[in-house]
Design a protein around this motif. Structure first.
Motif, PDB file in Angstrom:
ATOM      1  N   VAL A 334       0.857  -1.189   0.000  1.00 46.09           N
ATOM      2  CA  VAL A 334       0.000   0.000   0.000  1.00 46.09           C
ATOM      3  C   VAL A 334       0.891   1.235   0.000  1.00 46.09           C
ATOM      4  O   VAL A 334       1.860   1.305   0.771  1.00 46.09           O
ATOM      5  N   THR A 335       0.589   2.184  -0.860  1.00 46.79           N
ATOM      6  CA  THR A 335       1.238   3.504  -0.814  1.00 46.79           C
ATOM      7  C   THR A 335       0.140   4.555  -0.838  1.00 46.79           C
ATOM      8  O   THR A 335      -0.768   4.501  -1.670  1.00 46.79           O
ATOM      9  N   ALA A 336       0.227   5.496   0.087  1.00 45.44           N
ATOM     10  CA  ALA A 336      -0.796   6.542   0.196  1.00 45.44           C
ATOM     11  C   ALA A 336      -0.127   7.798   0.738  1.00 45.44           C
ATOM     12  O   ALA A 336       1.093   7.882   0.862  1.00 45.44           O
ATOM     13  N   SER A 338       1.025  11.840   0.881  1.00 44.94           N
ATOM     14  CA  SER A 338       1.666  12.762  -0.061  1.00 44.94           C
ATOM     15  C   SER A 338       3.163  12.485  -0.106  1.00 44.94           C
ATOM     16  O   SER A 338       3.689  11.707   0.686  1.00 44.94           O
ATOM     17  N   LYS A 343       2.523   7.456   3.439  1.00 43.96           N
ATOM     18  CA  LYS A 343       2.074   6.314   4.228  1.00 43.96           C
ATOM     19  C   LYS A 343       2.338   5.070   3.377  1.00 43.96           C
ATOM     20  O   LYS A 343       1.871   4.990   2.240  1.00 43.96           O
ATOM     21  N   HIS A 472      -5.503   0.298   3.342  1.00 43.98           N
ATOM     22  CA  HIS A 472      -5.983   0.981   2.137  1.00 43.98           C
ATOM     23  C   HIS A 472      -7.210   1.830   2.470  1.00 43.98           C
ATOM     24  O   HIS A 472      -7.297   3.004   2.063  1.00 43.98           O
ATOM     25  N   ARG A 474      -8.196   2.857   5.547  1.00 39.01           N
ATOM     26  CA  ARG A 474      -7.897   3.862   6.573  1.00 39.01           C
ATOM     27  C   ARG A 474      -7.106   5.043   5.991  1.00 39.01           C
ATOM     28  O   ARG A 474      -7.449   6.199   6.202  1.00 39.01           O
ATOM     29  N   TRP A 475      -6.047   4.742   5.253  1.00 40.31           N
ATOM     30  CA  TRP A 475      -5.181   5.805   4.761  1.00 40.31           C
ATOM     31  C   TRP A 475      -5.846   6.605   3.648  1.00 40.31           C
ATOM     32  O   TRP A 475      -5.649   7.811   3.547  1.00 40.31           O
ATOM     33  N   ASN A 476      -6.585   5.930   2.778  1.00 38.64           N
ATOM     34  CA  ASN A 476      -7.221   6.663   1.698  1.00 38.64           C
ATOM     35  C   ASN A 476      -8.411   7.480   2.176  1.00 38.64           C
ATOM     36  O   ASN A 476      -8.690   8.556   1.646  1.00 38.64           O
ATOM     37  N   GLU A 477      -9.119   7.018   3.202  1.00 38.78           N
ATOM     38  CA  GLU A 477     -10.186   7.823   3.793  1.00 38.78           C
ATOM     39  C   GLU A 477      -9.604   9.071   4.453  1.00 38.78           C
ATOM     40  O   GLU A 477     -10.172  10.161   4.348  1.00 38.78           O
ATOM     41  N   GLN A 479      -6.892  10.553   3.601  1.00 45.27           N
ATOM     42  CA  GLN A 479      -6.416  11.451   2.542  1.00 45.27           C
ATOM     43  C   GLN A 479      -7.578  12.207   1.899  1.00 45.27           C
ATOM     44  O   GLN A 479      -7.455  13.366   1.529  1.00 45.27           O
ATOM     45  N   ALA A 480      -8.735  11.517   1.780  1.00 43.81           N
ATOM     46  CA  ALA A 480      -9.919  12.155   1.210  1.00 43.81           C
ATOM     47  C   ALA A 480     -10.461  13.232   2.117  1.00 43.81           C
ATOM     48  O   ALA A 480     -10.929  14.266   1.705  1.00 43.81           O
TER      49      ALA A 480
END
Length: 480
Positions: A334-336, A338, A343, A472, A474-477, A479-480
């Protein structure tokens, strides 16, 4: 009795078919028209892939589970055995008592490579990545070849590279395993030795005996062949080559004194750029997309082999740039986040202190200042006993270390040898021993890490899909 050919065995039965090396052989036999079946202890993604490819696999140790064709055709059946099978295994006992031809995986590999130009990659760590690099470079450059690997090559999508049907007599790339002295069945034309650090002391007893086995291995290089050996390897190993064998030492930089080295090394994100300098000349502008200084070093040895096999600089540049690595070797899951606040979740097979140190130092270099959590599953009671201080020291490079219980593999428990032996010596700011359920729960609720690494050679990879989904989301939420 010596095994001189496999052609006389239309049936091949594997005890431990789910092992990475065993499954490569199983795929080779299946592709070459043999009826293949096997036993393994548990179902895994690898055994499921074998079943999908038409290979019968079962998971119950019972003589009645052995396919009827195997039970009824003893003289036409070859049984391939992994050392991981326990001594009290019922199927093994029945096959042995009934006089089946039972061979170790290494013996069969030795037979399959006879008559072929053989490129063997040995070392206590680094051999899977380096052998996959050699196989990829030759294949990408259009050199007809075959390979038996100890990991799943992302480029090849497999742990075996089959030779072209119209050209079966091609060079074979082999991962040469020192465990149980397996690599002594090989007589390579080119050998790479990536390292001779102490390991497998349950087999060898001490490092001197391990080094002696490497001396025997390089002593079997064919006349006119080449040894490419890491400059950190025991000096007595290179001295054991037969007369007329070329020896090339390699290392990351010229300051280390090797004949094969890199210059102009720069890191840009996950990509490393460098120039190769060696006996076959200089190759500029190599771009490696798999991170880590240790992988630059591995690629030096692999690229040298490609040069020896006639790959020209422009083809070598393209092949290095196209290399995508091996599953579970510095694999980004997983990469998230900036560029300024990344992350990242990475999975790696490292199971020796030196491997863990190289992996974590590379992570630190890629993500300076980020909070690093490492989840590590020790592999084998004997390895934990022999290297607990080294494991503790290398793991202490992290901000937080989470240990799982020891994965026993082929071993029975040893009194006093638990993960606590490592935990008590770790100096990282945070450390704990956790169950699988707790590891997953904590990954979903706390925010104490930016970089997560799962590390180990047991079944820790079963955590990867769940951790991937948790992080995926947790980190993308976030970021959103």
């Amino acid at each position: 009795m010596a095994l001189s050919s496999v052609a006389a065995f239309p049936y091949v039965y594997f005890l431990g078919i789910g092992g990475i090396g065993m499954s490569a052989l199983a795929r080779w036999f299946k592709a070459n028209g043999h009826t293949v079946a096997g036993y393994d202890k548990t179902s895994t993604p690898l055994t499921e892939a074998l079943v999908a490819e038409g290979i019968a696999v079962h998971y119950e140790d019972a003589v009645t589970s052995i396919p009827a064709a195997v039970r009824e055709n003893k003289a036409q059946t070859l049984v391939v055995l992994t050392p991981a099978i326990p001594k009290d295994h019922q199927e093994w006992a029945w096959l042995r008592d009934n006089g089946y031809d039972i061979r170790k995986r290494s013996q069969v590999l030795g037979v399959l490579t006879q008559g072929h130009r053989t490129i063997a990659v040995a070392g206590t760590h680094g051999k899977t990545t380096t052998s996959s690099m050699v196989a990829h470079l030759l294949h990408h450059a259009g050199v007809p070849s075959a390979a038996f690997l100890g990991g799943i090559s992302v480029n090849l999508g497999s742990n075996v590279l089959l030779p072209p049907a119209d050209n079966p007599d091609v060079p074979i790339v082999v991962e040469a395993d020192e465990y149980d002295r397996s690599f002594l069945t090989l007589h390579p034309n080119i050998a790479i030795v990536t390292s001779t650090d102490a390991d497998h002391l349950d087999i060898y007893g001490n490092k001197d005996a391990l080094v002696e086995s490497f001396r025997q291995f390089v002593g079997q290089i064919q006349p006119g062949g080449t040894l490419i050996i890491n400059h950190t390897a025991d000096a007595s190993v290179a001295a054991a080559v037969p007369t007329g064998v070329q020896v090339i030492h390699y290392g990351l930089t010229p300051e280390q004194g090797p004949e094969l080295y890199a210059t102009d090394i720069t890191a840009q994100g996950h990509q490393f750029r460098f120039a190769l300098h060696g006996p076959q000349g200089v190759v500029d502008d190599l771009e490696l997309a798999v991170p880590g200084y240790h992988n630059v070093e591995n690629m030096l040895a692999a690229a040298c082999v490609a040069q020896l096999e006639g790959v020209k600089p422009e083809l070598l540049q393209a092949a290095v740039a196209a290399y995508k690595g091996v599953k579970r070797r510095f694999e980004f899951i997983v990469t998230a986040g900036s560029a300024e606040q990344p992350k990242v979740y990475v999975d790696d097979y490292a199971h020796h202190p030196r491997e863990i140190e190289a992996f974590l130092r590379s992570l630190r270099a890629l993500y300076p200042g980020r909070q690093l959590r490492v989840v590590f599953q020790p592999h084998l009671f004997t390895r934990t006993r022999d290297f607990a201080p080294g494991f503790a020291e290398s793991l202490s490079l992290a901000d937080e270390v989470v240990l799982m219980d020891i994965y026993p593999a082929r071993e029975l428990p040893l009194e006093g040898v638990t993960s606590e032996l490592i935990l008590s010596q770790i100096t990282a700011p945070q450390k704990s021993l956790q169950t699988v359920d707790k590891i997953l729960a904590n990954a979903g609720i706390d925010s104490n890490f930016d970089v997560l690494a799962t590390v180990g050679a047991g079944d820790i990879d079963k955590l990867v899909p769940d951790l991937k989904n948790i992080l995926h989301i947790r980190w993308n939420e976030a970021q959103a």
